[in-house]
Design a protein around this motif. Sequence first.
Motif, PDB file in Angstrom:
ATOM      1  N   TYR A 195       0.811  -1.212   0.000  1.00 37.47           N
ATOM      2  CA  TYR A 195       0.000   0.000   0.000  1.00 37.47           C
ATOM      3  C   TYR A 195       0.851   1.273   0.000  1.00 37.47           C
ATOM      4  CZ  TYR A 195      -3.254  -3.654   1.201  1.00 37.47           C
ATOM      5  OH  TYR A 195      -3.972  -4.817   1.190  1.00 37.47           O
ATOM      6  N   SER A 196       2.071   1.195   0.532  1.00 35.22           N
ATOM      7  CA  SER A 196       2.933   2.378   0.560  1.00 35.22           C
ATOM      8  C   SER A 196       4.148   2.257  -0.351  1.00 35.22           C
ATOM      9  CB  SER A 196       3.414   2.632   1.993  1.00 35.22           C
ATOM     10  OG  SER A 196       4.186   1.537   2.461  1.00 35.22           O
ATOM     11  N   LEU A 197       4.466   1.040  -0.767  1.00 38.61           N
ATOM     12  CA  LEU A 197       5.688   0.832  -1.542  1.00 38.61           C
ATOM     13  C   LEU A 197       5.720   1.603  -2.860  1.00 38.61           C
ATOM     14  CD1 LEU A 197       8.410  -0.666  -1.894  1.00 38.61           C
ATOM     15  CD2 LEU A 197       7.127  -2.456  -3.066  1.00 38.61           C
ATOM     16  N   PRO A 198       4.648   1.590  -3.678  1.00 40.06           N
ATOM     17  CA  PRO A 198       4.750   2.297  -4.963  1.00 40.06           C
ATOM     18  C   PRO A 198       5.148   3.760  -4.815  1.00 40.06           C
ATOM     19  CG  PRO A 198       2.821   0.879  -4.961  1.00 40.06           C
ATOM     20  CD  PRO A 198       3.357   0.855  -3.571  1.00 40.06           C
ATOM     21  N   ALA A 199       4.550   4.470  -3.844  1.00 41.59           N
ATOM     22  CA  ALA A 199       4.892   5.880  -3.654  1.00 41.59           C
ATOM     23  C   ALA A 199       6.329   6.038  -3.172  1.00 41.59           C
ATOM     24  CB  ALA A 199       3.928   6.521  -2.650  1.00 41.59           C
ATOM     25  N   THR A 200       6.764   5.159  -2.268  1.00 38.46           N
ATOM     26  CA  THR A 200       8.146   5.225  -1.776  1.00 38.46           C
ATOM     27  C   THR A 200       9.133   4.963  -2.902  1.00 38.46           C
ATOM     28  OG1 THR A 200       7.388   4.430   0.375  1.00 38.46           O
ATOM     29  CG2 THR A 200       9.744   4.304  -0.077  1.00 38.46           C
ATOM     30  N   LEU A 201       8.829   3.968  -3.730  1.00 38.22           N
ATOM     31  CA  LEU A 201       9.717   3.628  -4.842  1.00 38.22           C
ATOM     32  C   LEU A 201       9.779   4.776  -5.852  1.00 38.22           C
ATOM     33  CD1 LEU A 201      11.491   1.210  -5.548  1.00 38.22           C
ATOM     34  CD2 LEU A 201       9.606   0.299  -6.916  1.00 38.22           C
ATOM     35  N   SER A 202       8.656   5.431  -6.094  1.00 43.87           N
ATOM     36  CA  SER A 202       8.644   6.594  -6.993  1.00 43.87           C
ATOM     37  C   SER A 202       9.540   7.702  -6.445  1.00 43.87           C
ATOM     38  CB  SER A 202       7.218   7.121  -7.172  1.00 43.87           C
ATOM     39  OG  SER A 202       6.386   6.157  -7.784  1.00 43.87           O
ATOM     40  N   GLU A 203       9.518   7.866  -5.136  1.00 42.43           N
ATOM     41  CA  GLU A 203      10.308   8.935  -4.518  1.00 42.43           C
ATOM     42  C   GLU A 203      11.802   8.656  -4.593  1.00 42.43           C
ATOM     43  OE1 GLU A 203      10.882  10.892  -0.059  1.00 42.43           O
ATOM     44  OE2 GLU A 203       9.100   9.699  -0.528  1.00 42.43           O
ATOM     45  N   VAL A 204      12.226   7.428  -4.247  1.00 45.61           N
ATOM     46  CA  VAL A 204      13.672   7.159  -4.176  1.00 45.61           C
ATOM     47  C   VAL A 204      14.302   7.009  -5.555  1.00 45.61           C
ATOM     48  CG1 VAL A 204      13.442   6.088  -1.905  1.00 45.61           C
ATOM     49  CG2 VAL A 204      13.412   4.647  -3.947  1.00 45.61           C
ATOM     50  N   THR A 205      13.493   6.699  -6.597  1.00 44.40           N
ATOM     51  CA  THR A 205      14.062   6.545  -7.942  1.00 44.40           C
ATOM     52  C   THR A 205      13.960   7.818  -8.780  1.00 44.40           C
ATOM     53  OG1 THR A 205      11.938   5.693  -8.766  1.00 44.40           O
ATOM     54  CG2 THR A 205      13.571   4.065  -8.012  1.00 44.40           C
ATOM     55  N   GLU A 206      13.313   8.854  -8.254  1.00 36.63           N
ATOM     56  CA  GLU A 206      13.115  10.069  -9.045  1.00 36.63           C
ATOM     57  C   GLU A 206      14.465  10.677  -9.443  1.00 36.63           C
ATOM     58  OE1 GLU A 206      10.659  14.309  -8.924  1.00 36.63           O
ATOM     59  OE2 GLU A 206      10.766  13.031  -7.134  1.00 36.63           O
ATOM     60  N   GLY A 207      14.625  10.898 -10.735  1.00 36.45           N
ATOM     61  CA  GLY A 207      15.841  11.521 -11.256  1.00 36.45           C
ATOM     62  C   GLY A 207      17.038  10.602 -11.304  1.00 36.45           C
ATOM     63  N   LYS A 208      16.848   9.307 -11.049  1.00 36.94           N
ATOM     64  CA  LYS A 208      17.964   8.376 -11.031  1.00 36.94           C
ATOM     65  C   LYS A 208      18.141   7.703 -12.386  1.00 36.94           C
ATOM     66  CE  LYS A 208      18.950   9.151  -6.748  1.00 36.94           C
ATOM     67  NZ  LYS A 208      20.185   9.881  -6.384  1.00 36.94           N
ATOM     68  N   ARG A 209      19.392   7.389 -12.679  1.00 38.55           N
ATOM     69  CA  ARG A 209      19.742   6.769 -13.968  1.00 38.55           C
ATOM     70  C   ARG A 209      19.592   5.254 -13.912  1.00 38.55           C
ATOM     71  NH1 ARG A 209      24.745   4.732 -15.733  1.00 38.55           N
ATOM     72  NH2 ARG A 209      25.557   5.312 -13.688  1.00 38.55           N
ATOM     73  N   GLN A 210      20.012   4.674 -12.818  1.00 38.52           N
ATOM     74  CA  GLN A 210      19.952   3.224 -12.638  1.00 38.52           C
ATOM     75  C   GLN A 210      19.343   2.904 -11.272  1.00 38.52           C
ATOM     76  OE1 GLN A 210      23.539   0.894 -14.781  1.00 38.52           O
ATOM     77  NE2 GLN A 210      24.180   2.018 -12.981  1.00 38.52           N
ATOM     78  N   ALA A 211      18.724   1.726 -11.197  1.00 40.94           N
ATOM     79  CA  ALA A 211      18.275   1.171  -9.915  1.00 40.94           C
ATOM     80  C   ALA A 211      18.859  -0.221  -9.790  1.00 40.94           C
ATOM     81  CB  ALA A 211      16.758   1.114  -9.838  1.00 40.94           C
ATOM     82  N   ILE A 212      19.519  -0.468  -8.668  1.00 39.70           N
ATOM     83  CA  ILE A 212      20.099  -1.793  -8.408  1.00 39.70           C
ATOM     84  C   ILE A 212      19.319  -2.410  -7.261  1.00 39.70           C
ATOM     85  CG2 ILE A 212      22.133  -3.063  -7.631  1.00 39.70           C
ATOM     86  CD1 ILE A 212      22.494   0.279  -9.385  1.00 39.70           C
ATOM     87  N   LEU A 213      18.653  -3.509  -7.540  1.00 39.76           N
ATOM     88  CA  LEU A 213      17.879  -4.223  -6.526  1.00 39.76           C
ATOM     89  C   LEU A 213      18.742  -5.351  -5.977  1.00 39.76           C
ATOM     90  CD1 LEU A 213      15.299  -4.919  -4.967  1.00 39.76           C
ATOM     91  CD2 LEU A 213      14.533  -6.212  -6.970  1.00 39.76           C
TER      92      LEU A 213
END
Length: 918
Positions: A437-455
């Motif tokens: 319920y909260s993850l999508p918004a959190t993920l949008s926030e931490v990836t904003e303006g980022k070039r790569q995401a490493i999971l």
Amino acid sequence: MAGSKTVSKPRNERLGQIMNGKWLALALILIGFALRLWGLSSQPIWWDEARNIIVASRPLKAIPSSGELDIHPPLYFFLLHFWMRLGGWASPETAITLDEKGFPHDQAFAFFLRFLSLAFGILSLPLLFRVGAKLGGQNLAALAMAAFSLAPFWVTEAQQIRMYTTMVALLLAAAAMLWEGTREQKAWQFVGFGVAAALSLLTHYSAFWILAGWAFFLAFWSVKKGLKGLTLTFTALITALAIFLPQLPRALQQTLGYANLNLTIPSLPSFLKELIAAWGVYPQIIVPLSLLGALAIIASKRWEQALFLLSWLIIPASLYYLSFFQKGGAFEPRYIAGISPALYLLVGAAAWGRREPGWAIGLALTGLFVSGLWKEARTPSFIREDSRALASYLYSHTSPADVIITDAPFPLNLYWPGFYPNRGNFARAFYLFADPYSLPATLSEVTEGKRQAILVHWFKSDADPRGIIKLLLDKHGELLEEASFTGYHLWRYRLPEGKIQFSFAPSPEEIGARFGGLLILEKADWGGREPAPVSLSPDWPSVAPGHNVWIALYWHLAQPTAETLKVAGYLRDERGFILSQDDRWLLNDRHLRTPFWGEVNRSWVFLSIPVPLGTIPGRYWVSIAVYEENSGERLPVLDSAGNPAGTELKLGPIEVVKPAKATPSSALKVQFPCRIESVDIAFLGHGGVPPELAPGQSFFLKSYWEALKPGIPAPVEFSLLDGSGKIATTWKVSLSGKAEVEGEAWWEWVELPIPPEIPPGKYKLALNGEAVPGEISIKGRPRFFSPPPIANRLEILFGRGIALRGYEIAREGGKLKLTLLWECRERIPDSYTVFTHLLDEGGRYLTGHDSPPDGGNAPTTSWLPGEFVVDVHEIPLPSELRPGQYFLEIGLYKSSPEGLLRLPTSQGKDSVLLPFSP
């Protein structure tokens, strides 16, 4: 004195005096110290250690209430807190540094902190020697000490930043005080016992099991000694309570509220075997030695020693095992490791009163444990989490323009500076708990303006068991790389430019489908993503090969169940063939499986079905099924009247489109490669042939192809070759694939029906006359062309070619055995499934069994005209079935893109009802 002679002692006696005394104890301490010191900093800091470091680094007042303590008391963390400051590390954030090449320097930090465990591990050796010497002499003590000094379990524990060596040292101090106190009956010894017992319990709550066992011994002893014994026992109890009382409310809160609902309780033999194997390497040697020690104790009639060891070994192990049946708990040998010294003392007792046999046992024991240490040192799992290698990878593959997401904070937060905002020019790292319920918004926030995401996924993480984070990144990012390190797996994505609005279910549909009366699928959403490498859209109606079809399912568990249920998602083509699937547990928002949902009985479950490279564009279907994990049996999908409508729910279509680039043949994973070229196409191989088939049965060959020319390829000819190489049957096959460019590759299912009249034997599959890998064995089956005896005769025609000629009903325990007799009137081109449903008087479905005739051994496509087929079904009966009138509904259906199509009877119905009274 003149004329006197010096009488020398025999060599064996001198050697025994030297080796059975304090010199041997000192030698064992030095050997134990060397073993524990060797490689002390070689292993990277792992999860448990990192958690302990983080907790111990907090202010003293904050340590007892730290959430990470779970069910741990605070004493060890207090000790570690002061030990860290003694070494000059007030904060773990700066304890580990990366050099200019990105390699972490953690050896000094790890060495110093682990030395605390090593110190307590070495302290345990003289304490065990003292206990053993008081129990049965130095011979016993030396053997027990040798076992403890060389035991791989305790060598390993002394090299880890954990509390178990501290706990066992305190328990051994308590054991020494207890045994000596019951011999000498001095009050200070019982006070010392109470202090050591309380401190051991403040180090780890599992000390409770040993203290409970000793309470049994003390009760026996105090009753035997009368008032003085009771007074001394009461002194020990008051002392222990005075020390532990401040922790008692917190301890009750931690332990009484703890439950491990997913625990699988081991059998008693497995439980004992695993404990002995953990502490003694080879149970087949340790068990006979311990039995020999027990016999030696009995033979010497040392009943109090026997009772003391019994209360230290058998009673705690029994209480620990019984705790599994309450709220679960956790089964780990280290949680009950405080009883292992008693096992070593019992092994040492095998040499009671002996010298030479004791040495033989001692040498054998030394060889045993040295071999165990050698095995321990050589095992690849010694490094559990290679955070050093992972940090070096992140250093070389990321920049501040990237973001790192992990499902476990420890131990990476010690190795990667990006967890802390002010630690240099590094990619920021975040630990995300996958709350849907909260993850999508959190993920949008931490990836904003980022070039790569490493999971980064830690191999024991339970923060995202439903795979939500990866599903969301797959919907939008381009997977650049997948890499594995010991204890970790990571996915590196390129992100689209602009802010991503992550959503796992952008447009859910109301479904309301019921599965077996247990589950209700209330809502569902599914889709794909743009064929471009990256995508901003969270909702796309099509998907390209190489990407995934995502499914979001919102479930309601309508009634409790003891069964662990799983959901399978399928991607099927128009003919019903499965391209790929994804199976997941049905987990609620607490990440518990269905038997433990309780009040949290609604939850989202997510599936991610890969579309294989080379998949032919076109319309495909998304469907799901629910099944029991243990039996694999599917729950029926119920219609509006509560009657079964098959076992698979079709959600809807999805379009597979051309990928951005044509798929080359090198991208296909061909299990059985074999290149056979024709004018316009090349056969690349297949995915395997079934080893056995029945006459009349179809099999589906997963075939791989490469275009030698653009366009629609000409038909190809498959055939079966018998043992002499002669053609037994042929199939002319028109392929569905269409190449736009030369070199484009794809795969597709090819249906090859075996003729019903083909003779049994071994055959080779061939394409255009050339054999391909694999051999098929055609197995014949008994055929009947006159009706066998049957209790109840019938004449019900299904379609034009199948007649139900009779049936028998027998109740066998909790099952109903239904025998059907079918007659084939003409060739049956389609494969039908027989359904047998038990209905109540009102026509409501209760239970049933669906399967092809004779459990799949006699598919309808294998029937010959005039043949009779005996078909047995075992229907599980509900436990609450009451006497009354019931009906057995019998019919046949086949799968189609439109769903399950029942075969009509000559009376215009789609089933026949047979009366049944239990």
